[in-house]
Design a protein around this motif. Structure first.
Motif, PDB file in Angstrom:
ATOM      1  N   ALA A  93      44.607  -5.811  23.163  1.00  0.00           N
ATOM      2  CA  ALA A  93      44.704  -5.177  24.479  1.00  0.00           C
ATOM      3  C   ALA A  93      43.593  -4.165  24.690  1.00  0.00           C
ATOM      4  O   ALA A  93      43.032  -4.051  25.800  1.00  0.00           O
ATOM      5  CB  ALA A  93      46.071  -4.501  24.631  1.00  0.00           C
ATOM      6  N   ARG A  94      43.259  -3.411  23.657  1.00  0.00           N
ATOM      7  CA  ARG A  94      42.171  -2.437  23.789  1.00  0.00           C
ATOM      8  C   ARG A  94      40.834  -3.137  24.066  1.00  0.00           C
ATOM      9  O   ARG A  94      40.046  -2.691  24.911  1.00  0.00           O
ATOM     10  CB  ARG A  94      42.074  -1.588  22.523  1.00  0.00           C
ATOM     11  CG  ARG A  94      43.242  -0.634  22.332  1.00  0.00           C
ATOM     12  CD  ARG A  94      43.078   0.218  21.096  1.00  0.00           C
ATOM     13  NE  ARG A  94      42.038   1.220  21.289  1.00  0.00           N
ATOM     14  CZ  ARG A  94      42.239   2.446  21.760  1.00  0.00           C
ATOM     15  NH1 ARG A  94      43.457   2.813  22.126  1.00  0.00           N
ATOM     16  NH2 ARG A  94      41.244   3.294  21.889  1.00  0.00           N
ATOM     17  N   TYR A  95      40.599  -4.247  23.371  1.00  0.00           N
ATOM     18  CA  TYR A  95      39.329  -4.949  23.570  1.00  0.00           C
ATOM     19  C   TYR A  95      39.285  -5.680  24.910  1.00  0.00           C
ATOM     20  O   TYR A  95      38.207  -5.863  25.476  1.00  0.00           O
ATOM     21  CB  TYR A  95      39.072  -5.918  22.410  1.00  0.00           C
ATOM     22  CG  TYR A  95      38.430  -5.247  21.227  1.00  0.00           C
ATOM     23  CD1 TYR A  95      37.061  -4.949  21.228  1.00  0.00           C
ATOM     24  CD2 TYR A  95      39.178  -4.858  20.133  1.00  0.00           C
ATOM     25  CE1 TYR A  95      36.468  -4.296  20.151  1.00  0.00           C
ATOM     26  CE2 TYR A  95      38.600  -4.207  19.049  1.00  0.00           C
ATOM     27  CZ  TYR A  95      37.238  -3.936  19.066  1.00  0.00           C
ATOM     28  OH  TYR A  95      36.660  -3.275  18.018  1.00  0.00           O
ATOM     29  N   CYS A  96      40.442  -6.078  25.419  1.00  0.00           N
ATOM     30  CA  CYS A  96      40.419  -6.792  26.701  1.00  0.00           C
ATOM     31  C   CYS A  96      40.028  -5.863  27.839  1.00  0.00           C
ATOM     32  O   CYS A  96      39.574  -6.324  28.888  1.00  0.00           O
ATOM     33  CB  CYS A  96      41.751  -7.484  26.976  1.00  0.00           C
ATOM     34  SG  CYS A  96      43.022  -6.461  27.755  1.00  0.00           S
ATOM     35  N   ASP A  97      40.203  -4.556  27.672  1.00  0.00           N
ATOM     36  CA  ASP A  97      39.736  -3.615  28.675  1.00  0.00           C
ATOM     37  C   ASP A  97      38.221  -3.452  28.620  1.00  0.00           C
ATOM     38  O   ASP A  97      37.605  -2.957  29.564  1.00  0.00           O
ATOM     39  CB  ASP A  97      40.401  -2.243  28.476  1.00  0.00           C
ATOM     40  CG  ASP A  97      41.797  -2.177  29.099  1.00  0.00           C
ATOM     41  OD1 ASP A  97      42.031  -2.891  30.086  1.00  0.00           O
ATOM     42  OD2 ASP A  97      42.641  -1.417  28.584  1.00  0.00           O
ATOM     43  N   ARG A  98      37.605  -3.836  27.515  1.00  0.00           N
ATOM     44  CA  ARG A  98      36.149  -3.716  27.363  1.00  0.00           C
ATOM     45  C   ARG A  98      35.426  -5.003  27.745  1.00  0.00           C
ATOM     46  O   ARG A  98      34.443  -4.975  28.486  1.00  0.00           O
ATOM     47  CB  ARG A  98      35.814  -3.354  25.910  1.00  0.00           C
ATOM     48  CG  ARG A  98      36.400  -2.033  25.454  1.00  0.00           C
ATOM     49  CD  ARG A  98      36.007  -1.753  24.007  1.00  0.00           C
ATOM     50  NE  ARG A  98      36.687  -0.571  23.486  1.00  0.00           N
ATOM     51  CZ  ARG A  98      36.525  -0.110  22.251  1.00  0.00           C
ATOM     52  NH1 ARG A  98      35.712  -0.732  21.406  1.00  0.00           N
ATOM     53  NH2 ARG A  98      37.183   0.963  21.848  1.00  0.00           N
ATOM     54  N   ILE A  99      35.907  -6.130  27.207  1.00  0.00           N
ATOM     55  CA  ILE A  99      35.153  -7.376  27.394  1.00  0.00           C
ATOM     56  C   ILE A  99      35.860  -8.374  28.309  1.00  0.00           C
ATOM     57  O   ILE A  99      35.294  -9.416  28.635  1.00  0.00           O
ATOM     58  CB  ILE A  99      34.853  -8.045  26.032  1.00  0.00           C
ATOM     59  CG1 ILE A  99      36.147  -8.507  25.339  1.00  0.00           C
ATOM     60  CG2 ILE A  99      34.074  -7.111  25.132  1.00  0.00           C
ATOM     61  CD1 ILE A  99      35.912  -9.284  24.057  1.00  0.00           C
ATOM     62  N   GLY A 100      37.096  -8.085  28.708  1.00  0.00           N
ATOM     63  CA  GLY A 100      37.800  -8.987  29.611  1.00  0.00           C
ATOM     64  C   GLY A 100      39.011  -9.646  28.974  1.00  0.00           C
ATOM     65  O   GLY A 100      39.107  -9.744  27.753  1.00  0.00           O
ATOM     66  N   ARG A 101      39.921 -10.108  29.832  1.00  0.00           N
ATOM     67  CA  ARG A 101      41.153 -10.753  29.344  1.00  0.00           C
ATOM     68  C   ARG A 101      40.844 -12.133  28.746  1.00  0.00           C
ATOM     69  O   ARG A 101      41.325 -12.496  27.680  1.00  0.00           O
ATOM     70  CB  ARG A 101      42.174 -10.916  30.468  1.00  0.00           C
ATOM     71  CG  ARG A 101      42.281  -9.809  31.502  1.00  0.00           C
ATOM     72  CD  ARG A 101      42.461  -8.432  30.964  1.00  0.00           C
ATOM     73  NE  ARG A 101      42.637  -7.474  32.061  1.00  0.00           N
ATOM     74  CZ  ARG A 101      42.397  -6.187  31.953  1.00  0.00           C
ATOM     75  NH1 ARG A 101      41.937  -5.677  30.813  1.00  0.00           N
ATOM     76  NH2 ARG A 101      42.593  -5.378  32.982  1.00  0.00           N
ATOM     77  N   ARG A 102      40.039 -12.898  29.473  1.00  0.00           N
ATOM     78  CA  ARG A 102      39.790 -14.289  29.068  1.00  0.00           C
ATOM     79  C   ARG A 102      39.110 -14.414  27.704  1.00  0.00           C
ATOM     80  O   ARG A 102      39.549 -15.234  26.880  1.00  0.00           O
ATOM     81  CB  ARG A 102      38.965 -15.016  30.134  1.00  0.00           C
ATOM     82  CG  ARG A 102      39.689 -15.213  31.449  1.00  0.00           C
ATOM     83  CD  ARG A 102      39.070 -16.318  32.282  1.00  0.00           C
ATOM     84  NE  ARG A 102      37.614 -16.247  32.296  1.00  0.00           N
ATOM     85  CZ  ARG A 102      36.821 -17.205  32.774  1.00  0.00           C
ATOM     86  NH1 ARG A 102      37.356 -18.298  33.264  1.00  0.00           N
ATOM     87  NH2 ARG A 102      35.514 -17.067  32.763  1.00  0.00           N
ATOM     88  N   PRO A 103      38.042 -13.675  27.414  1.00  0.00           N
ATOM     89  CA  PRO A 103      37.392 -13.848  26.108  1.00  0.00           C
ATOM     90  C   PRO A 103      38.320 -13.565  24.935  1.00  0.00           C
ATOM     91  O   PRO A 103      38.306 -14.292  23.936  1.00  0.00           O
ATOM     92  CB  PRO A 103      36.235 -12.839  26.163  1.00  0.00           C
ATOM     93  CG  PRO A 103      35.954 -12.649  27.612  1.00  0.00           C
ATOM     94  CD  PRO A 103      37.280 -12.738  28.280  1.00  0.00           C
ATOM     95  N   VAL A 104      39.144 -12.509  25.049  1.00  0.00           N
ATOM     96  CA  VAL A 104      40.044 -12.167  23.948  1.00  0.00           C
ATOM     97  C   VAL A 104      41.107 -13.250  23.767  1.00  0.00           C
ATOM     98  O   VAL A 104      41.386 -13.701  22.650  1.00  0.00           O
ATOM     99  CB  VAL A 104      40.697 -10.794  24.199  1.00  0.00           C
ATOM    100  CG1 VAL A 104      41.738 -10.495  23.116  1.00  0.00           C
ATOM    101  CG2 VAL A 104      39.644  -9.699  24.222  1.00  0.00           C
ATOM    102  N   MET A 105      41.713 -13.686  24.877  1.00  0.00           N
ATOM    103  CA  MET A 105      42.758 -14.706  24.789  1.00  0.00           C
ATOM    104  C   MET A 105      42.197 -16.028  24.271  1.00  0.00           C
ATOM    105  O   MET A 105      42.881 -16.754  23.538  1.00  0.00           O
ATOM    106  CB  MET A 105      43.415 -14.901  26.160  1.00  0.00           C
ATOM    107  CG  MET A 105      44.178 -13.676  26.638  1.00  0.00           C
ATOM    108  SD  MET A 105      44.800 -13.843  28.324  1.00  0.00           S
ATOM    109  CE  MET A 105      46.140 -14.993  28.082  1.00  0.00           C
ATOM    110  N   LEU A 106      40.958 -16.331  24.626  1.00  0.00           N
ATOM    111  CA  LEU A 106      40.348 -17.587  24.174  1.00  0.00           C
ATOM    112  C   LEU A 106      40.161 -17.605  22.658  1.00  0.00           C
ATOM    113  O   LEU A 106      40.273 -18.659  22.031  1.00  0.00           O
ATOM    114  CB  LEU A 106      39.008 -17.801  24.879  1.00  0.00           C
ATOM    115  CG  LEU A 106      38.392 -19.193  24.743  1.00  0.00           C
ATOM    116  CD1 LEU A 106      39.325 -20.258  25.304  1.00  0.00           C
ATOM    117  CD2 LEU A 106      37.043 -19.252  25.465  1.00  0.00           C
ATOM    118  N   ILE A 107      39.913 -16.442  22.066  1.00  0.00           N
ATOM    119  CA  ILE A 107      39.816 -16.373  20.602  1.00  0.00           C
ATOM    120  C   ILE A 107      41.137 -16.793  19.965  1.00  0.00           C
ATOM    121  O   ILE A 107      41.174 -17.601  19.024  1.00  0.00           O
ATOM    122  CB  ILE A 107      39.430 -14.941  20.166  1.00  0.00           C
ATOM    123  CG1 ILE A 107      38.007 -14.613  20.601  1.00  0.00           C
ATOM    124  CG2 ILE A 107      39.576 -14.787  18.645  1.00  0.00           C
ATOM    125  CD1 ILE A 107      37.627 -13.144  20.395  1.00  0.00           C
ATOM    126  N   GLY A 108      42.238 -16.260  20.480  1.00  0.00           N
ATOM    127  CA  GLY A 108      43.549 -16.611  19.936  1.00  0.00           C
ATOM    128  C   GLY A 108      43.908 -18.068  20.156  1.00  0.00           C
ATOM    129  O   GLY A 108      44.481 -18.720  19.268  1.00  0.00           O
TER     130      GLY A 108
END
Length: 433
Positions: free
Chosen positions: A295-310
């Motif tokens: 959640a902390r990183y999604c505020d920096r780089i976006g929701r989609r990139p973080v979720m795509l990693i998972g």
């Protein structure tokens, strides 16, 4: 540029309410799932073949998940029209009553078929209640937070879910050390009855939280409000469908690894029940940690990139994790569960609150976000234990079909995620999105 702080007295109270309230509601909901995997086939579905009894138990689990979208629609309707706070208090009371009554419910041996029928009815009430919980808890945090911290603020409701799972699992684990006769006779009831205390604590906290400022800003336009669910389905159908298919990935992992796999390794592989439950509790704790960082990183780089990693990790690890389960070793089960909960589920679920909220405008956000979330949970977690049990039977006891289904769900989720626009920088006060 300095990032706005969430460390103010008001925001701390709001985030605590979001986290603790969600944890208590999901304690109740996940407690049922744990009992369905280990208890209910022996208490409410007696005189059946063991495999059929487990299937029947998982079917009652699915009923609660089916009720969740309806709960999201009902509570979302009133949350969008009357406010977030009152709806959250109502959903918590409803959940507490249902869970407590389950703990007092006579067995099939005592009152016959009335017992499983009553169990199903109470599970429906649980589903309705939790259907209204998450959307409100998430929005109270997100709509109070500054734009740059929305993803992290919304995640406190997401962290509450696995935290509640930790509490529920440890509660069942504590009573599972009892001899089987005592555990099945009365031990399993104790965690359900503890819900009374937890609900009381949650209500005290919730009553002190202020209403959402974005909702209050719309109060003078009350006469313009339409029926929220109709507006969601007619104006934002693509957002509902795509958001649901993305969210299913996280819940597919949850349904498979925290419900079906627990039953599989205990009943089929003969692993120690208490050890498995303790591993499950650690896995849920790892989910909380992963949600925090994602959640902390999604505020920096976006929701989609973080979720795509998972989602990518989930597709790649489906077959290896099934192999770990099939090996029948407790330590391999632990590694598989930790990968599923920590790396896969937590990384997807961390940004998911903000991701769903940013799909809809304020006037229908409670309804829209709740519908996406609850449909995701119903399709992803509600049916997967039952489906996985059936796939194992079809495959003659092998787990490869389960891995195929898991992998397919994640590939579909990844494609849908790429088709949804990034919402990190979106203006949530806009009339339309």
């Amino acid at each position: 540029m300095k990032i706005p702080s969430l460390n103010t007295p008001e925001m701390r109270r709001i985030l605590a309410s979001s986290f603790i309230g969600s944890a208590i509601e999901f304690y109740d909901f996940i407690l049922y799932a744990t009992a369905a995997a280990l208890v209910f086939n022996s208490v409410f579905f007696v005189d059946l073949d063991p495999a059929v009894g487990i299937l029947a138990s998982f079917a009652t689990l699915a009923v609660g998940y089916v009720a969740r979208p309806l709960g999201g629609i009902i509570f979302g309707h009133f949350g969008d029209r009357l406010g977030r706070k009152g709806v959250l208090i109502t959903s918590m009371l409803l959940m507490g009553v249902a869970t407590t009554v389950i703990g007092l419910l006579p067995t099939t041996a005592q009152i016959g078929m009335a017992a499983p029928v009553a169990l199903i009815c109470l599970r429906v009430i649980q589903g309705l209640a939790v259907g209204g919980e998450w959307g409100g808890a998430m929005l109270m945090a997100l709509e109070h937070a500054p734009k740059e911290r929305r993803g992290f603020a919304a995640s406190f409701a997401n962290m509450g879910g696995p935290a509640g799972a930790v509490m529920a699992t440890l509660a069942v684990s504590a009573v599972s050390v009892l001899p089987d006769e005592q555990f099945l006779a009365w031990g399993w009831r104790v965690p359900f009855l503890l819900s009374v205390v937890l609900i009381g604590i949650g209500l005290i906290i919730r009553l002190k939280v202020a209403e959402s400022p974005l909702f209050l800003a719309l109060e003078d336009k009350a006469e313009e409000k339409k029926i929220p669910i109709l507006e969601v389905l007619t104006k934002y159908p693509k957002n509902v469908i795509m958001g649901t298919l993305v969210g299913m990935s996280s819940y597919t992992v949850q349904g498979l690894m925290t419900v079906w796999a627990v039953s599989y390794v205990v009943e089929t592989a003969g692993m120690d029940r208490t050890s498995v439950l303790n591993i499950k509790a650690v896995g849920a704790a790892l989910t909380v940690v992963a949600i925090w960082f994602a959640a902390r990183y999604c505020d920096r780089i976006g929701r989609r990139p973080v979720m795509l990693i998972g989602i990518t990790a989930g597709a790649l690890l489906a077959f290896p994790i099934m192999w770990m389960l099939d090996a029948g070793e407790l330590w391999l089960f632990a590694i598989g569960l930790f990968l599923a909960n920590g790396v896969i589920q937590g990384t997807i679920f961390g940004p998911f609150g903000a991701f769903t909220a940013e799909l809809f405008p304020t006037r229908v956000r409670y309804t829209g976000a709740s519908l996406v979330y609850q449909l995701s949970s119903t399709l992803g977690a509600g049916f997967t234990p039952m489906i996985a049990t059936g796939l194992v039977l079809v495959a003659g006891g092998e787990l490869w079909l389960v891995a195929v289904a898991w992998c397919g769900a994640f590939i579909l989720a990844g494609l849908c995620l790429l088709g949804v626009k990034e919402g990190k920088d979106q203006d949530l006060t806009a009339e339309d999105l």
